[in-house]
Scaffold this motif. Structure first.
Motif, PDB file in Angstrom:
ATOM      1  N   LEU A   1       4.246  11.191 -26.763  1.00 12.94           N
ATOM      2  CA  LEU A   1       3.070  10.744 -26.026  1.00 12.94           C
ATOM      3  C   LEU A   1       1.872  10.752 -26.974  1.00 12.94           C
ATOM      4  N   LEU A   2       1.366   9.558 -27.279  1.00 10.17           N
ATOM      5  CA  LEU A   2       0.262   9.429 -28.221  1.00 10.17           C
ATOM      6  C   LEU A   2      -1.099   9.562 -27.536  1.00 10.17           C
ATOM      7  N   HIS A   3      -1.237   8.941 -26.376  1.00 12.77           N
ATOM      8  CA  HIS A   3      -2.493   8.987 -25.633  1.00 12.77           C
ATOM      9  C   HIS A   3      -2.181   8.968 -24.144  1.00 12.77           C
ATOM     10  N   PHE A   4      -3.050   9.586 -23.360  1.00 10.68           N
ATOM     11  CA  PHE A   4      -2.908   9.538 -21.899  1.00 10.68           C
ATOM     12  C   PHE A   4      -4.278   9.613 -21.254  1.00 10.68           C
ATOM     13  N   ILE A   5      -4.438   8.817 -20.206  1.00 10.93           N
ATOM     14  CA  ILE A   5      -5.676   8.845 -19.440  1.00 10.93           C
ATOM     15  C   ILE A   5      -5.375   8.397 -18.008  1.00 10.93           C
ATOM     16  N   THR A   6      -6.099   8.953 -17.050  1.00 14.97           N
ATOM     17  CA  THR A   6      -6.063   8.446 -15.682  1.00 14.97           C
ATOM     18  C   THR A   6      -7.375   7.724 -15.430  1.00 14.97           C
ATOM     19  N   MET A   7      -7.276   6.423 -15.156  1.00 15.69           N
ATOM     20  CA  MET A   7      -8.448   5.613 -14.864  1.00 15.69           C
ATOM     21  C   MET A   7      -8.656   5.589 -13.355  1.00 15.69           C
ATOM     22  N   PRO A   8      -9.749   6.167 -12.849  1.00 17.96           N
ATOM     23  CA  PRO A   8      -9.941   6.210 -11.402  1.00 17.96           C
ATOM     24  C   PRO A   8     -10.199   4.825 -10.820  1.00 17.96           C
ATOM     25  N   PHE A   9      -9.743   4.635  -9.593  1.00 20.47           N
ATOM     26  CA  PHE A   9     -10.008   3.395  -8.874  1.00 20.47           C
ATOM     27  C   PHE A   9     -11.374   3.463  -8.209  1.00 20.47           C
ATOM     28  N   GLU A  10     -12.041   2.321  -8.105  1.00 22.24           N
ATOM     29  CA  GLU A  10     -13.275   2.254  -7.322  1.00 22.24           C
ATOM     30  C   GLU A  10     -12.924   2.403  -5.843  1.00 22.24           C
ATOM     31  N   SER A  11     -13.815   3.020  -5.085  1.00 21.59           N
ATOM     32  CA  SER A  11     -13.517   3.330  -3.681  1.00 21.59           C
ATOM     33  C   SER A  11     -13.247   2.073  -2.863  1.00 21.59           C
ATOM     34  N   ASP A  12     -13.953   0.979  -3.134  1.00 23.96           N
ATOM     35  CA  ASP A  12     -13.725  -0.264  -2.381  1.00 23.96           C
ATOM     36  C   ASP A  12     -12.314  -0.791  -2.626  1.00 23.96           C
ATOM     37  N   PHE A  13     -11.880  -0.755  -3.879  1.00 20.45           N
ATOM     38  CA  PHE A  13     -10.527  -1.199  -4.239  1.00 20.45           C
ATOM     39  C   PHE A  13      -9.478  -0.318  -3.569  1.00 20.45           C
ATOM     40  N   ARG A  14      -9.683   0.988  -3.611  1.00 20.82           N
ATOM     41  CA  ARG A  14      -8.764   1.935  -2.975  1.00 20.82           C
ATOM     42  C   ARG A  14      -8.675   1.681  -1.470  1.00 20.82           C
ATOM     43  N   ASN A  15      -9.802   1.428  -0.836  1.00 22.75           N
ATOM     44  CA  ASN A  15      -9.812   1.210   0.607  1.00 22.75           C
ATOM     45  C   ASN A  15      -9.150  -0.103   0.992  1.00 22.75           C
ATOM     46  N   ARG A  16      -9.243  -1.111   0.127  1.00 21.07           N
ATOM     47  CA  ARG A  16      -8.528  -2.370   0.392  1.00 21.07           C
ATOM     48  C   ARG A  16      -7.020  -2.127   0.425  1.00 21.07           C
ATOM     49  N   ILE A  17      -6.545  -1.337  -0.534  1.00 21.42           N
ATOM     50  CA  ILE A  17      -5.107  -1.034  -0.560  1.00 21.42           C
ATOM     51  C   ILE A  17      -4.709  -0.287   0.708  1.00 21.42           C
ATOM     52  N   ARG A  18      -5.557   0.601   1.172  1.00 20.88           N
ATOM     53  CA  ARG A  18      -5.237   1.376   2.376  1.00 20.88           C
ATOM     54  C   ARG A  18      -5.049   0.488   3.606  1.00 20.88           C
ATOM     55  N   THR A  19      -5.655  -0.683   3.626  1.00 20.31           N
ATOM     56  CA  THR A  19      -5.523  -1.556   4.805  1.00 20.31           C
ATOM     57  C   THR A  19      -4.105  -2.104   4.952  1.00 20.31           C
ATOM     58  N   ILE A  20      -3.329  -2.083   3.865  1.00 24.06           N
ATOM     59  CA  ILE A  20      -1.946  -2.562   3.960  1.00 24.06           C
ATOM     60  C   ILE A  20      -0.921  -1.493   3.620  1.00 24.06           C
ATOM     61  N   PHE A  21      -1.370  -0.338   3.146  1.00 24.01           N
ATOM     62  CA  PHE A  21      -0.472   0.688   2.636  1.00 24.01           C
ATOM     63  C   PHE A  21       0.323   1.350   3.760  1.00 24.01           C
ATOM     64  N   ALA A  22       1.657   1.265   3.670  1.00 22.90           N
ATOM     65  CA  ALA A  22       2.576   1.918   4.616  1.00 22.90           C
ATOM     66  C   ALA A  22       2.330   1.493   6.057  1.00 22.90           C
ATOM     67  N   LYS A  23       1.835   0.248   6.244  1.00 24.01           N
ATOM     68  CA  LYS A  23       1.592  -0.273   7.593  1.00 24.01           C
ATOM     69  C   LYS A  23       2.546  -1.422   7.893  1.00 24.01           C
TER      70      LYS A  23
END
Length: 397
Positions: free
Chosen positions: A49-71
């Motif tokens: 493993l040379l490099h690792f980072i977690t890039m956070p999602f913007e809240s609007d983008f995350r909430n869009r996914i929630r509208t279809i997630f596991a529904k």
């Protein structure tokens, strides 16, 4: 010859490859990006493993996914748009990470993208034989390839299903190739939205490796925190630590039939979701419980379901270790409960040489390496898992 095909051929002939593994889990917190240097294939695979980072999602983008997630009922236009948008966002985040690391995209051999799971529907979970086993991860690989200019492998789970599997968990493949030990039986426990482990017996036991989902990891706790506090998680278990476990509610949660199914098995937020929990809460007439007590009980539910599953797996085995990865590793209350159950066996995945937060992304890099230079023959000894190489290949031009 298409120059991208020629490049692909060249990549397969290299001694080592630079592969970016991408993982976005059910917690929807962000995109894990792991830059891996991989050589060999099969049991001869070596990963750094040379490099690792977690890039956070913007809240609007995350909430869009929630509208279809596991529904089961969704807006098709939103669904179609997100398939493209997730691919574009993931590509942007990869380019941003590479820029921060000072690495040009043309130096990367390929990207291994898990995508964003939006629905998981094996027959064992739906109990509906009208349709075959299915699972769906969106975030189109062509968008990633074109926007980054990097050959991209994606949609790994479909081959698993096409070959007779349930599409999850896939961790067994990389775990089996990288982390077997001659005398130590290993439980590689990942606590993401859903908890799962890979069981790797020591070579002297003459048993097969398998991977299985166990039950809820962080998903119920995260969903409850989002609904009641508007927070993505119970950071450092601050809320759960203020409450007391309600034994009646915990006992009712532990009666969930999935927990007693034979290994291997698979599940997701399609079962373990806030509606599911609220129905149990109403059934036990405990709706007046404080949020702190509810979070303490949900935390204990995750800990107890994991403990019960591991005890079933190890039975009379004495020489075993449990290596933990995933977001649950950062929950001190959960880890305290697991440490009490397995005081001499519980370790961070870091002991195996990989950042525990990067483990899932690294595993998809390994899966892509197997598709490029490996063989299905390398994974024939995994119980109830088809021997296949996985991932669709998207060319950037």
């Amino acid at each position: 010859m298409n120059p991208a095909i020629a490049k692909l051929q060249h990549i397969t002939q290299k001694h080592e490859r630079l592969i970016i593994g991408l993982m976005s889990g059910t917690s929807l917190d962000g995109l894990d990006i792991a830059l891996c240097q991989i050589s060999g294939a099969g049991h001869a695979s070596k990963i750094k493993l040379l490099h690792f980072i977690t890039m956070p999602f913007e809240s609007d983008f995350r909430n869009r996914i929630r509208t279809i997630f596991a529904k089961r009922t969704i807006d098709q236009q939103v669904f179609s748009g997100l398939h493209a948008q997730i691919g574009q966002v993931h590509a942007q985040l990869v380019l941003k990470a590479l820029d921060e690391w000072g690495i040009a995209p043309e130096n990367i051999d390929c990207i291994a993208s898990h995508g964003q799971t939006v629905y998981h529907a094996p027959i064992s979970l739906t109990h509906d034989e009208t349709y075959p086993n299915s699972t769906l991860q969106i975030g189109d690989g062509d968008h990633i390839a074109v926007k980054t200019g990097i050959i991209t492998l994606s949609d790994f789970r479909q081959k698993h299903i096409a070959a007779g599997g349930e599409g999850a968990p896939l961790a067994a493949y990389g775990d089996y190739l990288l982390f077997g030990h001659p005398t130590e039986t290993r439980i590689l426990l990942n606590i993401g939205g859903i908890s799962n482990f890979t069981y790797i017996p020591s070579k002297d036991l003459n048993q097969q490796t398998y991977a299985t989902d166990l039950g809820p990891g962080n998903t119920l706790m995260n969903q409850y925190m989002h609904m009641h506090y508007g927070k993505e998680m119970d950071e450092n278990a601050e809320t759960a630590s203020l409450g007391k476990i309600n034994q009646l509610l915990l006992n009712q949660l532990m009666e969930e039939p999935f927990l007693n199914l034979d290994f291997p098995k698979t599940t997701g937020p399609e079962l373990f979701n806030i509606k599911y929990f609220e129905e149990i809460l109403a059934k036990t007439e405990l709706s007046s419980l404080s949020p702190e007590d509810i979070m303490a009980t949900l935390n204990a539910f995750t800990a107890q379901s994991i403990t019960q599953a591991i005890q079933r797996a190890i039975q009379s085995i004495k020489n075993f270790k449990i290596y933990v990865s995933g977001g649950g590793l950062h929950n001190p209350l959960l880890m305290k409960q697991l440490k009490e159950a397995f005081p001499h066996a519980l370790l961070s995945f870091e002991h195996l040489g990989i950042n525990p937060d990067a483990k899932e992304a690294c595993l998809f890099a390994i899966l892509s390496n197997e598709t490029l230079v490996g063989s299905p023959a390398n994974v024939t000894q995994i119980h109830n898992a088809p021997a296949v190489c996985m991932g669709k290949i998207s060319l950037p031009y």
